[in-house]
Design a protein around this motif. Structure first.
Motif, PDB file in Angstrom:
ATOM      1  N   TYR A  37       0.830  -1.206   0.000  1.00  0.00           N
ATOM      2  CA  TYR A  37       0.000   0.000   0.000  1.00  0.00           C
ATOM      3  C   TYR A  37       0.861   1.251   0.000  1.00  0.00           C
ATOM      4  O   TYR A  37       1.886   1.313   0.674  1.00  0.00           O
ATOM      5  N   ASP A  38       0.401   2.260  -0.750  1.00  0.00           N
ATOM      6  CA  ASP A  38       1.004   3.587  -0.688  1.00  0.00           C
ATOM      7  C   ASP A  38       0.310   4.376   0.407  1.00  0.00           C
ATOM      8  O   ASP A  38      -0.907   4.283   0.571  1.00  0.00           O
ATOM      9  N   VAL A  39       1.072   5.178   1.106  1.00  0.00           N
ATOM     10  CA  VAL A  39       0.527   6.195   1.999  1.00  0.00           C
ATOM     11  C   VAL A  39       0.749   7.501   1.246  1.00  0.00           C
ATOM     12  O   VAL A  39       1.886   7.867   0.945  1.00  0.00           O
ATOM     13  N   ARG A  40      -0.359   8.158   0.907  1.00  0.00           N
ATOM     14  CA  ARG A  40      -0.298   9.359   0.076  1.00  0.00           C
ATOM     15  C   ARG A  40      -0.868  10.549   0.827  1.00  0.00           C
ATOM     16  O   ARG A  40      -1.789  10.397   1.624  1.00  0.00           O
ATOM     17  N   VAL A  41      -0.331  11.721   0.543  1.00  0.00           N
ATOM     18  CA  VAL A  41      -0.925  12.967   1.038  1.00  0.00           C
ATOM     19  C   VAL A  41      -1.339  13.775  -0.185  1.00  0.00           C
ATOM     20  O   VAL A  41      -0.705  13.694  -1.243  1.00  0.00           O
ATOM     21  N   ALA A  42      -2.403  14.550  -0.005  1.00  0.00           N
ATOM     22  CA  ALA A  42      -2.895  15.373  -1.102  1.00  0.00           C
ATOM     23  C   ALA A  42      -3.538  16.627  -0.552  1.00  0.00           C
ATOM     24  O   ALA A  42      -3.998  16.656   0.595  1.00  0.00           O
ATOM     25  N   LYS A  43      -3.561  17.630  -1.400  1.00  0.00           N
ATOM     26  CA  LYS A  43      -4.322  18.840  -1.117  1.00  0.00           C
ATOM     27  C   LYS A  43      -5.561  18.772  -2.004  1.00  0.00           C
ATOM     28  O   LYS A  43      -5.481  18.420  -3.183  1.00  0.00           O
ATOM     29  N   ALA A  44      -6.691  19.088  -1.406  1.00  0.00           N
ATOM     30  CA  ALA A  44      -7.955  19.017  -2.131  1.00  0.00           C
ATOM     31  C   ALA A  44      -8.666  20.350  -2.017  1.00  0.00           C
ATOM     32  O   ALA A  44      -8.614  21.001  -0.973  1.00  0.00           O
ATOM     33  N   GLU A  45      -9.314  20.732  -3.100  1.00  0.00           N
ATOM     34  CA  GLU A  45     -10.147  21.927  -3.080  1.00  0.00           C
ATOM     35  C   GLU A  45     -11.059  21.846  -4.298  1.00  0.00           C
ATOM     36  O   GLU A  45     -10.605  21.542  -5.402  1.00  0.00           O
ATOM     37  N   GLY A  46     -12.348  22.086  -4.085  1.00  0.00           N
ATOM     38  CA  GLY A  46     -13.319  21.960  -5.158  1.00  0.00           C
ATOM     39  C   GLY A  46     -13.717  20.503  -5.349  1.00  0.00           C
ATOM     40  O   GLY A  46     -13.528  19.668  -4.463  1.00  0.00           O
ATOM     41  N   GLU A  47     -14.265  20.210  -6.525  1.00  0.00           N
ATOM     42  CA  GLU A  47     -14.787  18.866  -6.801  1.00  0.00           C
ATOM     43  C   GLU A  47     -13.739  17.965  -7.434  1.00  0.00           C
ATOM     44  O   GLU A  47     -12.900  18.413  -8.208  1.00  0.00           O
ATOM     45  N   HIS A  48     -13.843  16.696  -7.103  1.00  0.00           N
ATOM     46  CA  HIS A  48     -13.047  15.660  -7.763  1.00  0.00           C
ATOM     47  C   HIS A  48     -13.891  15.147  -8.918  1.00  0.00           C
ATOM     48  O   HIS A  48     -14.429  15.942  -9.687  1.00  0.00           O
ATOM     49  N   VAL A  49     -14.054  13.864  -9.065  1.00  0.00           N
ATOM     50  CA  VAL A  49     -14.831  13.270 -10.148  1.00  0.00           C
ATOM     51  C   VAL A  49     -15.533  12.022  -9.604  1.00  0.00           C
ATOM     52  O   VAL A  49     -14.997  11.339  -8.723  1.00  0.00           O
ATOM     53  N   TRP A  50     -16.751  11.751 -10.091  1.00  0.00           N
ATOM     54  CA  TRP A  50     -17.406  10.492  -9.723  1.00  0.00           C
ATOM     55  C   TRP A  50     -16.547   9.350 -10.245  1.00  0.00           C
ATOM     56  O   TRP A  50     -16.142   9.350 -11.423  1.00  0.00           O
ATOM     57  N   HIS A  51     -16.250   8.377  -9.368  1.00  0.00           N
ATOM     58  CA  HIS A  51     -15.443   7.241  -9.784  1.00  0.00           C
ATOM     59  C   HIS A  51     -15.681   6.041  -8.872  1.00  0.00           C
ATOM     60  O   HIS A  51     -16.286   6.164  -7.811  1.00  0.00           O
ATOM     61  N   VAL A  52     -15.192   4.886  -9.328  1.00  0.00           N
ATOM     62  CA  VAL A  52     -15.349   3.621  -8.609  1.00  0.00           C
ATOM     63  C   VAL A  52     -14.010   2.882  -8.620  1.00  0.00           C
ATOM     64  O   VAL A  52     -13.331   2.845  -9.644  1.00  0.00           O
TER      65      VAL A  52
END
Length: 128
Positions: A28-43
């Motif tokens: 497994y990867d341990v990831r960090v991210a910055k989020a702002e606004g919408e992502h995308v519908w996904h599965v």
């Protein structure tokens, strides 16, 4: 193999929805991210997706059998989206998150809507 400072890791980039791999645990990867606004519908067909909100607030809309709902994750909250559940993250303000995902997992899953320019379709970038 040295300790990784999450604040320093997050300070090293400004891109939104473009995770950085800070370490690995087994497969497994341990990831960090910055989020702002919408992502995308996904599965994600074959894996759950774990979210930890380090700062800010993350909303995750879910399309579950028979209903659609949104969970709200304030700072310090965790949530796991089960495999096979369509979901769409949204951050109303700049939000910092930590994710656990199998190495090689795409940020836009196995099935997704059109990917907007502000969402990075990636399996994670190395931390530089």
């Amino acid at each position: 193999m040295e300790p990784v400072s999450l604040p320093q890791a997050l300070a090293s980039f400004t891109d939104r929805w473009s995770p950085r791999i800070v370490t690995a645990v087994n497969d497994y990867d341990v990831r960090v991210a910055k989020a702002e606004g919408e992502h995308v519908w996904h599965v994600h067909d074959h894996t759950d997706e774990f979210f930890l909100v380090l700062d800010g607030e993350l909303h995750i809309s879910l399309r579950e059998p028979g209903c659609e709902r949104t969970v709200v994750l304030p700072r310090g909250s965790v949530f796991t989206v089960p495999r096979g559940i369509e979901h769409k993250p949204y951050a109303p303000v700049l939000t910092e998150i930590l994710l656990f995902e199998p190495t090689g997992t795409s940020t836009v899953g196995d099935h997704h809507d059109a990917v907007p320019a502000h969402v990075d379709a990636t399996t994670g970038h190395p931390l530089t």
